[in-house]
Scaffold this motif. Sequence first.
Motif, PDB file in Angstrom:
ATOM      1  N   VAL B  10      20.746  59.027  14.455  1.00  0.00           N
ATOM      2  CA  VAL B  10      21.481  58.047  15.259  1.00  0.00           C
ATOM      3  C   VAL B  10      21.391  56.673  14.601  1.00  0.00           C
ATOM      4  CG1 VAL B  10      21.643  56.975  17.507  1.00  0.00           C
ATOM      5  CG2 VAL B  10      21.025  59.362  17.345  1.00  0.00           C
ATOM      6  N   LEU B  11      20.217  56.358  14.088  1.00  0.00           N
ATOM      7  CA  LEU B  11      20.012  55.070  13.426  1.00  0.00           C
ATOM      8  C   LEU B  11      20.910  54.971  12.184  1.00  0.00           C
ATOM      9  CD1 LEU B  11      18.252  52.731  14.178  1.00  0.00           C
ATOM     10  CD2 LEU B  11      16.420  53.668  12.792  1.00  0.00           C
ATOM     11  N   PHE B  13      23.752  56.290  11.822  1.00  0.00           N
ATOM     12  CA  PHE B  13      25.108  56.017  12.314  1.00  0.00           C
ATOM     13  C   PHE B  13      25.284  54.522  12.559  1.00  0.00           C
ATOM     14  CE2 PHE B  13      27.620  55.480  16.315  1.00  0.00           C
ATOM     15  CZ  PHE B  13      28.856  55.597  15.726  1.00  0.00           C
ATOM     16  N   ALA B  14      24.290  53.912  13.229  1.00  0.00           N
ATOM     17  CA  ALA B  14      24.371  52.479  13.506  1.00  0.00           C
ATOM     18  C   ALA B  14      24.449  51.688  12.196  1.00  0.00           C
ATOM     19  CB  ALA B  14      23.173  52.041  14.331  1.00  0.00           C
ATOM     20  N   LEU B  15      23.629  52.078  11.224  1.00  0.00           N
ATOM     21  CA  LEU B  15      23.639  51.373   9.945  1.00  0.00           C
ATOM     22  C   LEU B  15      24.968  51.553   9.218  1.00  0.00           C
ATOM     23  CD1 LEU B  15      20.090  51.841   8.414  1.00  0.00           C
ATOM     24  CD2 LEU B  15      21.125  49.799   9.367  1.00  0.00           C
ATOM     25  N   LEU B  17      27.837  51.806  10.544  1.00  0.00           N
ATOM     26  CA  LEU B  17      28.799  50.877  11.153  1.00  0.00           C
ATOM     27  C   LEU B  17      28.609  49.478  10.573  1.00  0.00           C
ATOM     28  CD1 LEU B  17      28.880  51.843  14.931  1.00  0.00           C
ATOM     29  CD2 LEU B  17      30.682  52.126  13.229  1.00  0.00           C
ATOM     30  N   VAL B  18      27.347  49.034  10.469  1.00  0.00           N
ATOM     31  CA  VAL B  18      27.071  47.715   9.904  1.00  0.00           C
ATOM     32  C   VAL B  18      27.541  47.661   8.455  1.00  0.00           C
ATOM     33  CG1 VAL B  18      25.239  46.128   9.249  1.00  0.00           C
ATOM     34  CG2 VAL B  18      25.135  47.305  11.442  1.00  0.00           C
ATOM     35  N   VAL B  22      30.189  44.482   7.980  1.00  0.00           N
ATOM     36  CA  VAL B  22      29.683  43.203   7.457  1.00  0.00           C
ATOM     37  C   VAL B  22      30.132  42.940   6.016  1.00  0.00           C
ATOM     38  CG1 VAL B  22      27.617  41.841   7.006  1.00  0.00           C
ATOM     39  CG2 VAL B  22      27.768  43.214   9.081  1.00  0.00           C
ATOM     40  N   PHE B  25      33.874  42.106   5.900  1.00  0.00           N
ATOM     41  CA  PHE B  25      34.122  40.748   6.381  1.00  0.00           C
ATOM     42  C   PHE B  25      33.685  39.733   5.332  1.00  0.00           C
ATOM     43  CE2 PHE B  25      32.874  37.084   9.110  1.00  0.00           C
ATOM     44  CZ  PHE B  25      34.142  36.790   9.577  1.00  0.00           C
ATOM     45  N   VAL B  37      24.768  42.530   2.072  1.00  0.00           N
ATOM     46  CA  VAL B  37      24.175  43.413   3.082  1.00  0.00           C
ATOM     47  C   VAL B  37      24.397  44.885   2.726  1.00  0.00           C
ATOM     48  CG1 VAL B  37      24.438  44.170   5.477  1.00  0.00           C
ATOM     49  CG2 VAL B  37      24.267  41.754   4.943  1.00  0.00           C
ATOM     50  N   VAL B  41      21.465  48.159   3.110  1.00  0.00           N
ATOM     51  CA  VAL B  41      21.799  49.019   4.247  1.00  0.00           C
ATOM     52  C   VAL B  41      22.145  50.425   3.777  1.00  0.00           C
ATOM     53  CG1 VAL B  41      23.511  49.397   6.060  1.00  0.00           C
ATOM     54  CG2 VAL B  41      22.471  47.159   5.776  1.00  0.00           C
ATOM     55  N   LEU B 137      29.490  60.191  13.513  1.00  0.00           N
ATOM     56  CA  LEU B 137      29.978  60.303  14.885  1.00  0.00           C
ATOM     57  C   LEU B 137      30.409  61.743  15.169  1.00  0.00           C
ATOM     58  CD1 LEU B 137      30.461  58.449  17.309  1.00  0.00           C
ATOM     59  CD2 LEU B 137      32.841  58.304  16.612  1.00  0.00           C
TER      60      LEU B 137
END
Lengths: 377, 663
Positions: B10-11, B13-15, B17-18, B22, B25, B37, B41, B137
């Motif tokens: 799960v972690l 997955f979160a990373l 996304l970052v 980031v 952008f 970043v 990551v 996901l």
Amino acid sequence: MLFWVIAAILTLGASLAVLLPLAGGSKGASAAGDHDLEVYRDQLSELDRDAARGLIQPAEAEEARAEIARRILRLGNADPAAKAVGPSTTTRLVATVAVLAVPLISWGFYSELGSPDLPSQPLSARLAKNPADSSVDELVARAEAHLAANPSDGRGWDVLAPIYLRMQRFPDAVGAYRNAIRLDGESAARQAGLGEAIANAAGGIVSAEAQDAFEAALKLDPANPKANFYLAMGLAQEGRVPEAVAAWQKMLGTLPQDSLWRGAVEQALAESANKPVAAGEPAKGPDAGEVDAASSMSPQDRQAMIETMVAGLDEKLRQDPRNAEGWMQLVRSYVVLGKADQARDALNRGIAVFGPDSEEARKFTAFATSLGLTATE
Amino acid sequence: MVETGHFALVLSFALALVQTLVPLFGARTGNPRMMAVGGPVAVTGFALTAFSFAALATAYASSDFSVASVWENSHSLQPLIYKITGTWGNHEGSMLLWVLILTFFGALVAVFGGNLPATLRANVLAVQGAIGATFFLFILTTSNPFARLNPAPIEGRDLNPILQDLGLAVHPPLLYLGYVGFSICFSFSVAALIEGRIDASWARWVRPWTLVAWMFLTGGIAMGSYWAYYELGWGGFWFWDPVENASFMPWLAGTALLHSAIVMEKRSALKIWTLLLAILTFSLSLLGTFLVRSGVLTSVHAFATDPTRGVFILCILTLFIGGSLALFALRSSRLTAGGLFHPISREGALVLNNLFLTTATATVLVGTLYPLALEAVTGDKISVGAPFFDLTFGPLMLPLLAIVPFGPLLAWKRGDVFAAAQRLMAAFALALAAVLVTALFVDGASVFAALGVGLAVWLVCGALTDLAVKSGAGSVAPAIMLRRFAGLPRSVFGTALAHLGLGLTLLGIVGTLSFGAEKILSMRAGETIELSGHTLRFEGLYPAQGPNYSEDRGRFALLGADGSTISEITSAKRFYPVRQMTTTESGIKTIGFSQLYLSLGDEATDGSVVVRLWWKPLVTLIWGGGLVMMAGAAMSLMDRRLRVGAPSRRRKPTGAVPSAGLP
């Protein structure tokens, strides 16, 4: 508890991976142009090598050199290097959102999906713990592991077989009883258990094979209640209900008052009064409503209704003949109704559908034989 | 441990996304901190995914039946090696392996990408992160390998017996390394489109990645083909099965990409085409994943089926293929075209190669998807098999193979076909001799056999000619030639080896198809069978017990001319009681490059057994050729020139341009 600590450490590490580059000093990345220049320079030297090896003609090599040189010149007026910027408001905002997103998303998702309270359960640890704490499944698995290592331990099979029976693992029970009989010899309990396992594995039908086992049990112990009960059940399934009832009545007379079999026998007697077939009724029989209707009718009406249902089944099988279960049900129904000719006819038709050499045909014949019926007259 | 692995997933997955948002952008706004970043990551994400995979593998190895996927695909009696390989022998675990490899490649870009322009690196990692995020996901919502069972069952349902095999332990990881390797090429292409420019270092980076992916994909396909050959007991090596085609299409497109990337790297030409090809290749990899994983196919690959998964993967497919192609349509006009060349030149030959390969890919695509489309629309089930592909794919491949030896001998920019043909005279003579020998002495009836052998010899000799010419054969003394041979760039060896391997594979295919023999008969113990000069005696059936199966082993003795036993061949029928499945273990004896292949059929009531025996001449060359191709790719990867491209800050850029290079 340990899980939460590790989870927290992992989250912290992941957040730091996001935070540190954002908070760290800018390294002043080199301009894209520098990278391009290096590549062009390399292309030039490679061109020289190719020309030396004759992979490109001198005139073409000169042309190619000019092409590369033009690209290098074009670089001069390309974009300047990215500016090294200090922490701005946008950076801080993005940093905050990104760093917060990591724990929020991961803990949010995990709380939906995970089972944090469920520990890992490696099989060896489960089998090694104190037998008193083990579930029946675990004890059985342990016994199985023991028997896999010592397959000639008759006592082990003898212990395991009735447990399988109780766990409704009938095919396993058949194998275990057979092993116990092979290794430790016959006994009434083992033969009766084997018969029960065979009958239940076949969905409750007391086949010829099961009958053999029960009869072997009775030879050793003529009063064995299980064998007597199931043999009577077999009679009932063959349509010889009066004989079955007589056998059960006789059992009631001889069984001790506190025998657990009394209840089963009484129930079977009660059912045999209501229904022509006491046990082994497959799932596709008449539904509850129809049976209720049947039991509140006069005997003639009831007989008529049963015959209608059987005729309906017969008709259905004419429409859709590739239904092995249906054919067996039909054959048994005719036997139960005492119409041996029609039963034989149904059997022959069923065999014809699947072909005389097919798996189904063999099954039908065996099934019919167990009902006391032969295929061709 | 299990839940920690779940949490790590799960972690990740979160990373991911970052990692997507980031750096993207940052690259848009020119913010170096945000661009930076991506690297850390990506590396952390890989570490967490690896941890998660290790946790799952531990659960499999220790038969933790509280994990649903372990319960469904493992059994306590399986040998340890198959307990571990069972981790990726099922849908959930194999998807986890997929993202593990994806994050691994992302981490490699992060670690070794220091010499990439910062914006390009940030964008590449962002695209890579986006692919990762969608697949994370997908795994978490539709195929979670960490779903638990409480209370835990005491015994599992066993791994599908045909997957309990070493070949299947190696095949999926290799194949995925190939499939997912192309994701890097895809990410580079999309990154270039996002930026609206192609850096000169772009091709330098894309080519080695293409090579890596292509190398593993070649190995994965060869391994899969060999597995099907010996495990399924039909003796065939390629079935044009949709699952095989699913891996073959990215291979064809990847081969085209490999060649067009050479042009781009060396000559800065074909930029836009290469970019499109990179997108298409990875799209075909995704399509392959969709075909295999969604369960739209029912074939020998007895894997998971669940419509929700299919719909999800279809969405991923639409998002990435549609999105990247739309981006391509919008941005490709901003990219500048590169170097010029004449039609007859190395570049021209490579364009021709690309034309043939992409057309061949299209035919395979049609042959694979048409039956599915027809079934979806009309409900009719048809199967498009070898006849279709023989008629479409074959004629496309023949001219391509015939011109392969010319390519490396043509000069860049403007080549001379006549000169190249002169140099290939020897190879051509040998090929002609091979055709004549085959037609006169081996098999005069089959034109296909004679021409096929000739073509294979032509490819092999053509590859050797290339090496000989480049080391100066005929014009310099042998000693100098040897020195020049040793000094040739590794990529030249790579090209020659890859083309040679192609020739070997072709030789194996032609040999097996044309000169093979087959016999099926019912045998009793003691009887002998004779096929293509080999005599076998059936010794009888012997029962045996494996850890989680029982088998009937048929023993056969291979007899020499004098009737003595030379060696023994064993074929078996295995029965796996848990799944109630029977498998055939074929008996194979390798003689030179050829094989005797034996497979047991059913046992009759009178004690005789149906035996199928094949003689497969040169069959091992099919996969041996694949290994040679892999060696070629590895050789090419070691080439010095692929390591250059990083700007050195110590040097002043202006003084470093060689004056000879200026017009």
